[in-house]
Motif scaffolding. Structure first.
Motif, PDB file in Angstrom:
ATOM      1  N   THR A  34       0.826  -1.203   0.000  1.00 46.25           N
ATOM      2  CA  THR A  34       0.000   0.000   0.000  1.00 46.25           C
ATOM      3  C   THR A  34       0.863   1.256   0.000  1.00 46.25           C
ATOM      4  OG1 THR A  34      -0.147   0.082   2.406  1.00 46.25           O
ATOM      5  CG2 THR A  34      -1.881  -1.121   1.254  1.00 46.25           C
ATOM      6  N   ALA A  35       0.331   2.286  -0.613  1.00 45.73           N
ATOM      7  CA  ALA A  35       1.004   3.581  -0.625  1.00 45.73           C
ATOM      8  C   ALA A  35       0.992   4.189   0.779  1.00 45.73           C
ATOM      9  CB  ALA A  35       0.315   4.515  -1.616  1.00 45.73           C
ATOM     10  N   GLU A  36       0.012   3.798   1.576  1.00 35.79           N
ATOM     11  CA  GLU A  36      -0.129   4.305   2.940  1.00 35.79           C
ATOM     12  C   GLU A  36      -0.146   3.122   3.907  1.00 35.79           C
ATOM     13  OE1 GLU A  36      -3.314   7.241   3.228  1.00 35.79           O
ATOM     14  OE2 GLU A  36      -3.354   7.234   1.044  1.00 35.79           O
ATOM     15  N   PRO A  37       1.003   2.745   4.467  1.00 33.09           N
ATOM     16  CA  PRO A  37       1.107   1.526   5.267  1.00 33.09           C
ATOM     17  C   PRO A  37       0.290   1.524   6.557  1.00 33.09           C
ATOM     18  CG  PRO A  37       3.190   2.730   5.273  1.00 33.09           C
ATOM     19  CD  PRO A  37       2.283   3.429   4.313  1.00 33.09           C
ATOM     20  N   ASN A  38      -0.185   2.661   7.013  1.00 31.63           N
ATOM     21  CA  ASN A  38      -0.968   2.696   8.249  1.00 31.63           C
ATOM     22  C   ASN A  38      -2.455   2.455   8.014  1.00 31.63           C
ATOM     23  OD1 ASN A  38       1.295   3.159   9.828  1.00 31.63           O
ATOM     24  ND2 ASN A  38       1.188   5.364   9.472  1.00 31.63           N
ATOM     25  N   ARG A  39      -2.840   2.119   6.805  1.00 35.14           N
ATOM     26  CA  ARG A  39      -4.251   1.830   6.506  1.00 35.14           C
ATOM     27  C   ARG A  39      -4.688   0.537   7.180  1.00 35.14           C
ATOM     28  NH1 ARG A  39      -7.610   5.606   4.421  1.00 35.14           N
ATOM     29  NH2 ARG A  39      -6.813   6.513   2.541  1.00 35.14           N
ATOM     30  N   THR A  40      -5.960   0.446   7.463  1.00 33.69           N
ATOM     31  CA  THR A  40      -6.544  -0.724   8.112  1.00 33.69           C
ATOM     32  C   THR A  40      -7.645  -1.289   7.237  1.00 33.69           C
ATOM     33  OG1 THR A  40      -6.088   0.130  10.322  1.00 33.69           O
ATOM     34  CG2 THR A  40      -7.843  -1.503  10.141  1.00 33.69           C
ATOM     35  N   ILE A  41      -7.693  -2.608   7.122  1.00 34.05           N
ATOM     36  CA  ILE A  41      -8.832  -3.264   6.492  1.00 34.05           C
ATOM     37  C   ILE A  41      -9.657  -3.892   7.621  1.00 34.05           C
ATOM     38  CG2 ILE A  41      -7.545  -5.402   6.025  1.00 34.05           C
ATOM     39  CD1 ILE A  41      -9.342  -5.711   3.502  1.00 34.05           C
ATOM     40  N   SER A  42     -10.940  -3.569   7.647  1.00 38.17           N
ATOM     41  CA  SER A  42     -11.866  -4.081   8.660  1.00 38.17           C
ATOM     42  C   SER A  42     -12.950  -4.874   7.962  1.00 38.17           C
ATOM     43  CB  SER A  42     -12.503  -2.932   9.440  1.00 38.17           C
ATOM     44  OG  SER A  42     -11.501  -2.124  10.036  1.00 38.17           O
ATOM     45  N   TYR A  43     -13.470  -5.887   8.636  1.00 34.19           N
ATOM     46  CA  TYR A  43     -14.503  -6.730   8.032  1.00 34.19           C
ATOM     47  C   TYR A  43     -15.324  -7.363   9.153  1.00 34.19           C
ATOM     48  CZ  TYR A  43     -10.244  -9.484   8.625  1.00 34.19           C
ATOM     49  OH  TYR A  43      -9.092 -10.024   9.120  1.00 34.19           O
ATOM     50  N   ARG A  44     -16.552  -7.688   8.786  1.00 30.32           N
ATOM     51  CA  ARG A  44     -17.487  -8.246   9.763  1.00 30.32           C
ATOM     52  C   ARG A  44     -18.400  -9.226   9.053  1.00 30.32           C
ATOM     53  NH1 ARG A  44     -21.175  -4.647  13.937  1.00 30.32           N
ATOM     54  NH2 ARG A  44     -21.216  -6.250  15.562  1.00 30.32           N
ATOM     55  N   VAL A  45     -18.742 -10.318   9.723  1.00 28.68           N
ATOM     56  CA  VAL A  45     -19.611 -11.327   9.129  1.00 28.68           C
ATOM     57  C   VAL A  45     -20.854 -11.536   9.991  1.00 28.68           C
ATOM     58  CG1 VAL A  45     -17.674 -12.480   7.997  1.00 28.68           C
ATOM     59  CG2 VAL A  45     -18.447 -13.307  10.223  1.00 28.68           C
ATOM     60  N   TYR A  46     -21.937 -11.897   9.330  1.00 24.29           N
ATOM     61  CA  TYR A  46     -23.186 -12.205  10.036  1.00 24.29           C
ATOM     62  C   TYR A  46     -23.311 -13.717  10.159  1.00 24.29           C
ATOM     63  CZ  TYR A  46     -28.042 -12.295  11.454  1.00 24.29           C
ATOM     64  OH  TYR A  46     -29.198 -12.512  12.156  1.00 24.29           O
ATOM     65  N   LEU A  47     -23.544 -14.197  11.375  1.00 23.48           N
ATOM     66  CA  LEU A  47     -23.685 -15.622  11.659  1.00 23.48           C
ATOM     67  C   LEU A  47     -25.113 -15.910  12.105  1.00 23.48           C
ATOM     68  CD1 LEU A  47     -20.348 -16.027  13.647  1.00 23.48           C
ATOM     69  CD2 LEU A  47     -20.765 -16.600  11.238  1.00 23.48           C
ATOM     70  N   PRO A  48     -25.934 -16.529  11.238  1.00 23.39           N
ATOM     71  CA  PRO A  48     -27.331 -16.761  11.603  1.00 23.39           C
ATOM     72  C   PRO A  48     -27.496 -17.695  12.796  1.00 23.39           C
ATOM     73  CG  PRO A  48     -26.801 -17.918   9.572  1.00 23.39           C
ATOM     74  CD  PRO A  48     -25.622 -17.050   9.914  1.00 23.39           C
ATOM     75  N   ASN A  49     -26.509 -18.573  13.046  1.00 23.72           N
ATOM     76  CA  ASN A  49     -26.610 -19.457  14.207  1.00 23.72           C
ATOM     77  C   ASN A  49     -26.539 -18.676  15.513  1.00 23.72           C
ATOM     78  OD1 ASN A  49     -25.747 -21.045  11.857  1.00 23.72           O
ATOM     79  ND2 ASN A  49     -25.791 -22.752  13.293  1.00 23.72           N
ATOM     80  N   GLN A  50     -25.910 -17.512  15.486  1.00 22.16           N
ATOM     81  CA  GLN A  50     -25.883 -16.614  16.640  1.00 22.16           C
ATOM     82  C   GLN A  50     -27.018 -15.605  16.550  1.00 22.16           C
ATOM     83  OE1 GLN A  50     -21.997 -14.737  16.486  1.00 22.16           O
ATOM     84  NE2 GLN A  50     -21.214 -16.127  18.039  1.00 22.16           N
ATOM     85  N   GLY A  51     -27.568 -15.448  15.344  1.00 24.02           N
ATOM     86  CA  GLY A  51     -28.596 -14.430  15.139  1.00 24.02           C
ATOM     87  C   GLY A  51     -28.043 -13.029  15.275  1.00 24.02           C
ATOM     88  N   ALA A  52     -26.739 -12.865  14.979  1.00 20.58           N
ATOM     89  CA  ALA A  52     -26.101 -11.562  15.180  1.00 20.58           C
ATOM     90  C   ALA A  52     -24.832 -11.445  14.344  1.00 20.58           C
ATOM     91  CB  ALA A  52     -25.750 -11.389  16.656  1.00 20.58           C
ATOM     92  N   TRP A  53     -24.349 -10.206  14.261  1.00 16.65           N
ATOM     93  CA  TRP A  53     -23.071  -9.936  13.628  1.00 16.65           C
ATOM     94  C   TRP A  53     -21.949 -10.339  14.560  1.00 16.65           C
ATOM     95  CZ3 TRP A  53     -22.212  -8.369   8.720  1.00 16.65           C
ATOM     96  CH2 TRP A  53     -23.314  -7.893   7.999  1.00 16.65           C
ATOM     97  N   ASP A  54     -20.916 -10.961  14.019  1.00 14.76           N
ATOM     98  CA  ASP A  54     -19.689 -11.253  14.747  1.00 14.76           C
ATOM     99  C   ASP A  54     -18.980  -9.917  14.994  1.00 14.76           C
ATOM    100  OD1 ASP A  54     -18.424 -13.539  15.748  1.00 14.76           O
ATOM    101  OD2 ASP A  54     -16.973 -13.612  14.124  1.00 14.76           O
ATOM    102  N   PRO A  55     -18.070  -9.838  15.963  1.00 13.01           N
ATOM    103  CA  PRO A  55     -17.329  -8.583  16.170  1.00 13.01           C
ATOM    104  C   PRO A  55     -16.549  -8.168  14.913  1.00 13.01           C
ATOM    105  CG  PRO A  55     -16.986 -10.080  18.011  1.00 13.01           C
ATOM    106  CD  PRO A  55     -17.706 -10.855  16.944  1.00 13.01           C
ATOM    107  N   VAL A  56     -16.290  -6.880  14.791  1.00 13.26           N
ATOM    108  CA  VAL A  56     -15.470  -6.371  13.691  1.00 13.26           C
ATOM    109  C   VAL A  56     -14.039  -6.878  13.878  1.00 13.26           C
ATOM    110  CG1 VAL A  56     -14.553  -4.294  12.575  1.00 13.26           C
ATOM    111  CG2 VAL A  56     -16.890  -4.298  13.481  1.00 13.26           C
ATOM    112  N   GLU A  57     -13.450  -7.371  12.803  1.00 11.97           N
ATOM    113  CA  GLU A  57     -12.065  -7.842  12.828  1.00 11.97           C
ATOM    114  C   GLU A  57     -11.238  -6.981  11.881  1.00 11.97           C
ATOM    115  OE1 GLU A  57     -11.290  -9.783  15.109  1.00 11.97           O
ATOM    116  OE2 GLU A  57     -13.117 -10.897  15.564  1.00 11.97           O
TER     117      GLU A  57
END
Length: 192
Positions: free
Chosen positions: A146-169
Motif C-alpha cells: 500500500t502507498a499508505e502503510p498505516n491503513r486498516t482493512i476491517s470486516y465483519r460477518v453475520y452468523l445466523p446461528n448466533q442471530g447476530a453480527w460477529d465482532p469487527v475484525e
C-alpha cells in the motif's frame, strides 16, 4: 465521465486478457489491478468487470470493492467500503475483492466447510468455492504493497446461528468461526 469510461474499458479488456492467457504483467500495466488467478478458480469475467466498474465509478479513493457467491443465488453485484452484501438467509460460498489501483493490493482467504483454511488469494481471485454448495465459515483479509502503510482493512460477518453480527475484525484477524459448522450469510469490508 469520458475518463471513467476509458478506464472501465481498459479494465474490462485487461480482465478479459487475464482469462484468455495474457500475462499478469500486461494486465497490471493495463489497469493497475493485478488479478491473481490462484486458489479455487477464476472469478467469472462478469464479476471482475463489475468490480472494475464499481472502483472506476467511485468518488472515494483508496476504496475496496467485493462480491460474494451466494448459495441458490450466484454471484452478487459488487459492493464497496462497508456496504453489506448477503441476504442473511442463504450461505455465502465464496468472495472476491479488489482495491483501487492507486492504493495497493488486498489478499484474503476463506475457511470452507469440509475443506478448512484455503490458501491466500489476492486482487479478484476466488476465495471459497463455486457450485459445490460448501459454506464459507470464516475469512481473513490483509492489505499489502500500500502507498499508505498505516491503513486498516476491517470486516465483519453475520452468523445466523448466533442471530447476530460477529465482532469487527481487522488486518488478518479471523472473522467467523472454525470447527462449528456455522455459515456466513452476510458481510462487509471497509478500508480506513
Amino acid at each position: 465521465m469520458k475518463s471513467v469510461m476509458a478506464s472501465l474499458a481498459t479494465a474490462v479488456f485487461a480482465i478479459s486478457g487475464c482469462l484468455t492467457g495474457a500475462t499478469m504483467a500486461n494486465a497490471t500495466q493495463a489497469n493497475g489491478i493485478r488479478y491473481t488467478e490462484i486458489g479455487t478458480g477464476a472469478a467469472p469475467v462478469s464479476v471482475k468487470a463489475d468490480l472494475a466498474r464499481a472502483l472506476a465509478n467511485s468518488a472515494i479513493t483508496n476504496e475496496i470493492c467485493y462480491s460474494v457467491h451466494i448459495s441458490n443465488v450466484g454471484w452478487s453485484q459488487s459492493y464497496c467500503n462497508g456496504e453489506t452484501v448477503g441476504d442473511y438467509h442463504n450461505q455465502i460460498e465464496a468472495i472476491v475483492m479488489a482495491v483501487s489501483p492507486d492504493f495497493g493490493e488486498v489478499q484474503y482467504r476463506a475457511h470452507v466447510e469440509n475443506i478448512g483454511w484455503q490458501g491466500w488469494v489476492s486482487n479478484g481471485a476466488v476465495a471459497g468455492t463455486q457450485g459445490q454448495a460448501l459454506r464459507m465459515e470464516a475469512m481473513q483479509a490483509e492489505l499489502y504493497n500500500t502507498a499508505e502503510p498505516n491503513r486498516t482493512i476491517s470486516y465483519r460477518v453475520y452468523l445466523p446461528n448466533q442471530g447476530a453480527w460477529d465482532p469487527v475484525e481487522h488486518n488478518g484477524q479471523v472473522a467467523g468461526t472454525t470447527g462449528l459448522g456455522w455459515p456466513i450469510t452476510a458481510l462487509w469490508v471497509y478500508v480506513s
